[in-house]
Design an enzyme around this catalytic site. Sequence first.
Site, PDB file in Angstrom:
ATOM      1  N   HIS A   1      -5.780   6.173  -6.828  1.00 53.87           N
ATOM      2  CA  HIS A   1      -4.959   7.207  -6.188  1.00 53.87           C
ATOM      3  C   HIS A   1      -4.960   8.514  -6.980  1.00 53.87           C
ATOM      4  O   HIS A   1      -4.254   9.453  -6.623  1.00 53.87           O
ATOM      5  CB  HIS A   1      -3.514   6.677  -6.081  1.00 53.87           C
ATOM      6  CG  HIS A   1      -2.659   7.368  -5.057  1.00 53.87           C
ATOM      7  ND1 HIS A   1      -2.809   7.181  -3.703  1.00 53.87           N
ATOM      8  CD2 HIS A   1      -1.626   8.234  -5.194  1.00 53.87           C
ATOM      9  CE1 HIS A   1      -1.909   7.891  -3.054  1.00 53.87           C
ATOM     10  NE2 HIS A   1      -1.174   8.555  -3.930  1.00 53.87           N
TER      11      HIS A   1
ATOM     12  N   SER B   1      -2.051  12.284  -0.656  1.00 52.66           N
ATOM     13  CA  SER B   1      -0.906  11.387  -0.595  1.00 52.66           C
ATOM     14  C   SER B   1       0.186  11.969   0.298  1.00 52.66           C
ATOM     15  O   SER B   1      -0.037  12.153   1.498  1.00 52.66           O
ATOM     16  CB  SER B   1      -0.405  11.093  -2.016  1.00 52.66           C
ATOM     17  OG  SER B   1       0.495  10.021  -2.024  1.00 52.66           O
TER      18      SER B   1
ATOM     19  N   ASP C   1      -6.703   1.592  -4.750  1.00 46.63           N
ATOM     20  CA  ASP C   1      -5.476   2.389  -4.749  1.00 46.63           C
ATOM     21  C   ASP C   1      -4.263   1.459  -4.804  1.00 46.63           C
ATOM     22  O   ASP C   1      -4.046   0.653  -3.889  1.00 46.63           O
ATOM     23  CB  ASP C   1      -5.430   3.248  -3.485  1.00 46.63           C
ATOM     24  CG  ASP C   1      -4.354   4.316  -3.517  1.00 46.63           C
ATOM     25  OD1 ASP C   1      -3.263   4.040  -4.054  1.00 46.63           O
ATOM     26  OD2 ASP C   1      -4.601   5.411  -2.983  1.00 46.63           O
TER      27      ASP C   1
END
Length: 289
Positions: A267, A151, A232
């Site tokens: 995620h 991320s 995600d």
Amino acid sequence: MSLEKLSSNKHYEGTLAKYKFKSAALGDTYTQFNLFLPANAAQGKVPVLVYLAGLTCTEDNGAQKGGFMCDAAAQGIALLFPDTSPRGAGIDGEDVDWDFGSGAGFYLNATNPKWSKHYNMLNHVTQELPQVLEKAGLPVDFTRQSIFGHSMGGHGALTVYLASLLSGTKQYRSASAFSPICEPSEVPWGTKAFSGYLAGGVAEGKDRYDATAMIGKVKGAVNILVDYGTADNFLYQLHPDKFLEAARVAGHDEVQVRVRKQEGYDHSYYFISTFASDHIHFHANFLKA
């Protein structure tokens, strides 16, 4: 910059240790990191893979939940897990939002005077940590170094790697990322960070810290792997398709830049740990060459 060892655990015949030191790059605040050394480090220096974690995370998330150590141990590769920001800098507003300030350093060097004394995660990761580890005599070979992350940390890994290519230092042999923020100058997380940390705002960020803009400037060969999940919830913040498009336009083929869409994954660290082995083996190809 002397190191204090806080803990040590045997892990896959190697050792995972947590250290603490006063960081000049982070405004003389104390910072912590985890270092995994495989068993073969007892015989001499080993290559190292740096893991950059995402928003709200610390040096522990990747070390405890990433699922990297088994394959790293088998490949004889050290893993270095820095924190994601300075801690306790005492700057007004640094603990107000989860996506800015503490836990959200964005792996850049701040140029806004309010933040520039402490928020220099780029220098911390690329310069200070290697110097501190080498001074301490830890058996890590920083001439054989790669970088990966998740991320915000995926953004960090890609931009740190690409910047090293653009500058000619070629500090890292390869980069990979899980669910990276690929085009931060065009999404809320990135524009918030750039507007706050950088005197030149989003324009400065796009020029220096946007992987999609940077990949188009790299003319030589690159070694990049990206994975992201189709489920995600933060996909609108990531723009992996834009990064892939920019890479192909710049002439980087499937061998140099591989972006994989993983059906149904989100995620989380469940996603990361599923593909952790792929990423360790990807980097081993370059670190052990």
